[in-house]
Scaffold this motif. Structure first.
Motif, PDB file in Angstrom:
ATOM      1  N   ALA A 184       9.911 -25.186  13.366  1.00  0.00           N
ATOM      2  CA  ALA A 184      10.173 -23.909  12.994  1.00  0.00           C
ATOM      3  C   ALA A 184       9.037 -23.391  11.980  1.00  0.00           C
ATOM      4  CB  ALA A 184      11.687 -23.888  12.526  1.00  0.00           C
ATOM      5  N   LYS A 185       8.630 -24.306  11.138  1.00  0.00           N
ATOM      6  CA  LYS A 185       7.632 -23.867   9.997  1.00  0.00           C
ATOM      7  C   LYS A 185       6.417 -23.339  10.911  1.00  0.00           C
ATOM      8  CE  LYS A 185       4.252 -26.078   7.013  1.00  0.00           C
ATOM      9  NZ  LYS A 185       3.858 -27.218   6.537  1.00  0.00           N
ATOM     10  N   ASN A 186       5.924 -24.211  11.599  1.00  0.00           N
ATOM     11  CA  ASN A 186       4.720 -23.718  12.570  1.00  0.00           C
ATOM     12  C   ASN A 186       5.044 -22.231  13.140  1.00  0.00           C
ATOM     13  OD1 ASN A 186       3.780 -26.244  11.603  1.00  0.00           O
ATOM     14  ND2 ASN A 186       4.246 -27.386  13.443  1.00  0.00           N
ATOM     15  N   ILE A 187       6.248 -22.157  13.715  1.00  0.00           N
ATOM     16  CA  ILE A 187       6.460 -20.855  14.473  1.00  0.00           C
ATOM     17  C   ILE A 187       6.306 -19.838  13.364  1.00  0.00           C
ATOM     18  CG2 ILE A 187       8.130 -19.511  15.754  1.00  0.00           C
ATOM     19  CD1 ILE A 187       9.068 -22.293  16.970  1.00  0.00           C
ATOM     20  N   ALA A 188       7.095 -20.121  12.159  1.00  0.00           N
ATOM     21  CA  ALA A 188       7.044 -18.901  11.240  1.00  0.00           C
ATOM     22  C   ALA A 188       5.866 -18.653  10.703  1.00  0.00           C
ATOM     23  CB  ALA A 188       8.044 -19.559  10.204  1.00  0.00           C
ATOM     24  N   LEU A 189       4.941 -19.682  10.431  1.00  0.00           N
ATOM     25  CA  LEU A 189       3.592 -19.443   9.945  1.00  0.00           C
ATOM     26  C   LEU A 189       2.497 -18.674  10.931  1.00  0.00           C
ATOM     27  CD1 LEU A 189       3.186 -22.696   7.725  1.00  0.00           C
ATOM     28  CD2 LEU A 189       3.847 -20.350   7.022  1.00  0.00           C
ATOM     29  N   GLU A 190       2.825 -18.485  12.211  1.00  0.00           N
ATOM     30  CA  GLU A 190       1.986 -17.971  13.211  1.00  0.00           C
ATOM     31  C   GLU A 190       2.045 -16.441  12.926  1.00  0.00           C
ATOM     32  OE1 GLU A 190       3.464 -18.877  17.045  1.00  0.00           O
ATOM     33  OE2 GLU A 190       2.776 -20.691  17.026  1.00  0.00           O
ATOM     34  N   SER A 191       3.037 -15.839  12.167  1.00  0.00           N
ATOM     35  CA  SER A 191       3.166 -14.478  11.952  1.00  0.00           C
ATOM     36  C   SER A 191       3.626 -14.129  10.332  1.00  0.00           C
ATOM     37  CB  SER A 191       4.311 -13.722  12.889  1.00  0.00           C
ATOM     38  OG  SER A 191       5.672 -14.606  12.399  1.00  0.00           O
ATOM     39  N   PHE A 215      16.522 -22.893  11.942  1.00  0.00           N
ATOM     40  CA  PHE A 215      15.937 -23.222  10.605  1.00  0.00           C
ATOM     41  C   PHE A 215      15.190 -21.696  10.612  1.00  0.00           C
ATOM     42  CE2 PHE A 215      16.228 -27.488  11.364  1.00  0.00           C
ATOM     43  CZ  PHE A 215      16.703 -28.036   9.959  1.00  0.00           C
ATOM     44  N   LEU A 216      14.689 -21.183  11.473  1.00  0.00           N
ATOM     45  CA  LEU A 216      14.031 -19.702  11.394  1.00  0.00           C
ATOM     46  C   LEU A 216      14.537 -18.659  10.431  1.00  0.00           C
ATOM     47  CD1 LEU A 216      12.076 -19.748  14.639  1.00  0.00           C
ATOM     48  CD2 LEU A 216      10.759 -19.626  12.329  1.00  0.00           C
ATOM     49  N   ASN A 262       2.472 -15.445   6.201  1.00  0.00           N
ATOM     50  CA  ASN A 262       1.542 -15.946   5.103  1.00  0.00           C
ATOM     51  C   ASN A 262       2.746 -16.760   4.134  1.00  0.00           C
ATOM     52  OD1 ASN A 262       2.239 -13.859   3.515  1.00  0.00           O
ATOM     53  ND2 ASN A 262       0.205 -13.198   2.988  1.00  0.00           N
ATOM     54  N   LYS A 263       3.955 -17.068   4.368  1.00  0.00           N
ATOM     55  CA  LYS A 263       4.750 -17.550   3.376  1.00  0.00           C
ATOM     56  C   LYS A 263       4.343 -19.101   3.183  1.00  0.00           C
ATOM     57  CE  LYS A 263       8.853 -15.750   5.849  1.00  0.00           C
ATOM     58  NZ  LYS A 263       9.702 -15.297   4.930  1.00  0.00           N
ATOM     59  N   PHE A 264       4.763 -19.499   2.101  1.00  0.00           N
ATOM     60  CA  PHE A 264       4.684 -21.191   1.940  1.00  0.00           C
ATOM     61  C   PHE A 264       5.886 -21.610   2.412  1.00  0.00           C
ATOM     62  CE2 PHE A 264       5.382 -24.982  -0.727  1.00  0.00           C
ATOM     63  CZ  PHE A 264       4.079 -25.513  -0.661  1.00  0.00           C
ATOM     64  N   ILE A 265       5.698 -22.642   3.266  1.00  0.00           N
ATOM     65  CA  ILE A 265       6.954 -23.503   3.654  1.00  0.00           C
ATOM     66  C   ILE A 265       6.581 -24.861   3.731  1.00  0.00           C
ATOM     67  CG2 ILE A 265       8.517 -23.851   5.676  1.00  0.00           C
ATOM     68  CD1 ILE A 265       7.858 -20.937   6.653  1.00  0.00           C
ATOM     69  N   HIS A 266       7.289 -25.664   3.065  1.00  0.00           N
ATOM     70  CA  HIS A 266       7.221 -27.066   3.126  1.00  0.00           C
ATOM     71  C   HIS A 266       8.466 -27.862   3.488  1.00  0.00           C
ATOM     72  CE1 HIS A 266       5.047 -30.837   2.448  1.00  0.00           C
ATOM     73  NE2 HIS A 266       6.469 -31.517   1.685  1.00  0.00           N
ATOM     74  N   VAL A 267       8.304 -28.890   4.201  1.00  0.00           N
ATOM     75  CA  VAL A 267       9.634 -29.633   5.073  1.00  0.00           C
ATOM     76  C   VAL A 267       9.167 -30.864   4.315  1.00  0.00           C
ATOM     77  CG1 VAL A 267      10.895 -30.253   6.831  1.00  0.00           C
ATOM     78  CG2 VAL A 267       9.315 -28.277   6.927  1.00  0.00           C
ATOM     79  N   PHE A 268      10.367 -31.253   3.388  1.00  0.00           N
ATOM     80  CA  PHE A 268      10.672 -32.753   3.083  1.00  0.00           C
ATOM     81  C   PHE A 268      11.491 -33.670   4.025  1.00  0.00           C
ATOM     82  CE2 PHE A 268       9.965 -29.856  -0.844  1.00  0.00           C
ATOM     83  CZ  PHE A 268       8.891 -30.820  -1.510  1.00  0.00           C
ATOM     84  N   ASP A 269      10.816 -34.608   4.294  1.00  0.00           N
ATOM     85  CA  ASP A 269      11.832 -35.752   5.096  1.00  0.00           C
ATOM     86  C   ASP A 269      12.303 -36.618   3.777  1.00  0.00           C
ATOM     87  OD1 ASP A 269      12.794 -37.888   6.303  1.00  0.00           O
ATOM     88  OD2 ASP A 269      11.079 -38.509   7.412  1.00  0.00           O
ATOM     89  N   SER A 270      13.585 -36.491   3.571  1.00  0.00           N
ATOM     90  CA  SER A 270      14.599 -37.107   2.451  1.00  0.00           C
ATOM     91  C   SER A 270      14.157 -38.618   2.711  1.00  0.00           C
ATOM     92  CB  SER A 270      15.825 -36.652   2.555  1.00  0.00           C
ATOM     93  OG  SER A 270      16.654 -37.235   3.218  1.00  0.00           O
ATOM     94  N   LEU A 271      14.075 -39.141   3.659  1.00  0.00           N
ATOM     95  CA  LEU A 271      14.120 -40.522   3.986  1.00  0.00           C
ATOM     96  C   LEU A 271      15.642 -41.179   3.352  1.00  0.00           C
ATOM     97  CD1 LEU A 271      10.691 -41.786   2.531  1.00  0.00           C
ATOM     98  CD2 LEU A 271      11.377 -41.232   4.961  1.00  0.00           C
TER      99      LEU A 271
END
Length: 280
Positions: free
Chosen positions: A101-108, A72-73, A110-119
């Motif tokens: 992967a979002k949490n790892i990316a945001l450590e370095s 994902f990264l 200031n991107k905007f990342i949102h993960v949708f659980d499509s259900l």
């Protein structure tokens, strides 16, 4: 506000046709599918006919593995405003890996990342991705897109018809005796997604023609305001059936649009040959 440098990312359960693939430009992160000693990567090189043949010739259940956070990264690097759509978290660890992967990316960054659980899965992910794209085109801010898409996901309905019960039998979901009897008397289950993204049996119908008619009835019973909605149909090696179902739905309801796609590898592994998935 015009949202620049955006990227939609989805796992390979997101089934697309050529038109949608070109328009949405989604970054697809592939799952892996294992059947005994054969391993398939669910990317553009996968031959679904070969996958179906391997499933048919094996008495072992299909095994799937989620993309890693690293997978994902790589896609998160391709934009500044990232919207991610995954398989239902009740069915796969793909969602949790995308969040990690979002949490790892945001450590370095200031991107905007949102993960949708499509259900949901398959064409359900496609419709969620299409909704995100439409809102981006309408110049909504990222946080407003998240709010509207989360609401859309909660209202979405998922149904599917299995032509073959082989995979359910191999996975131990139903007994082999029960499966063989159901096949002999032409029992076709209508399955559906629950509100928490799990799979449930909706109804058992006898005969292929009756199961289509009943599914069309269920759409009317479960849905409303069709003129504002897109309905998606994904088929596994069953284009004629999908087109017949589309025609029956169009006779009864005035959906804004009805789109048809063919299943990729992961959806093929679960829907099996002849399977149909409907989401709206």
């Amino acid at each position: 506000m015009i949202l620049l440098n955006y990227k939609i990312v989805a796992d390979s359960s997101c089934d697309l046709n050529e038109e949608l693939e070109k328009m949405l430009n989604i970054g697809i992160v592939p799952l892996k599918i294992d059947i005994e000693d054969k391993s398939f990567v669910d990317d553009s090189n996968l031959d679904t006919k070969e996958l179906l043949s391997a499933m048919k010739n094996s008495d072992k259940p299909v095994k799937t593995s989620s993309p890693s956070p690293g997978d994902f990264l790589k896609e998160y690097e391709k934009g500044e405003n990232i919207f991610v759509v995954t398989l239902s978290s009740a069915l796969s660890s793909t969602y949790s890996n995308a969040v990690l992967a979002k949490n790892i990316a945001l450590e370095s960054s200031n991107k905007f990342i949102h993960v949708f659980d499509s259900l949901s899965a398959s064409i359900g992910e496609t419709l969620v991705s299409l909704k995100i794209f439409e809102l981006i085109e309408e110049n909504f801010k990222p946080k407003d897109i998240v709010e509207k898409v989360e609401k859309y996901i909660k209202e979405m309905k998922t149904f599917f018809i299995l032509e073959s019960l082989d995979n359910l039998m191999k996975a131990g979901r139903i007994s082999k005796a029960m499966g063989h009897i159901a096949s002999m008397i032409s029992i076709k289950p209508i399955m559906g997604g629950d509100h928490d993204g799990t799979i449930k049996l909706v109804e058992k119908v006898r005969g292929s023609k009756k199961v289509f008619r009943r599914l069309v009835d269920i759409i009317g019973e479960k849905g409303e305001n069709f003129e504002d909605k897109i309905l998606g149909i994904a088929h596994c090696n069953a284009l004629e059936k999908a087109e017949e179902l589309k025609a029956q739905i169009e006779e009864r309801y005035n959906f804004k649009n009805i789109i048809i796609v063919e299943t990729r590898g992961l959806s093929t592994a679960y829907a099996n040959d002849g399977g149909i998935i409907v989401v709206f």
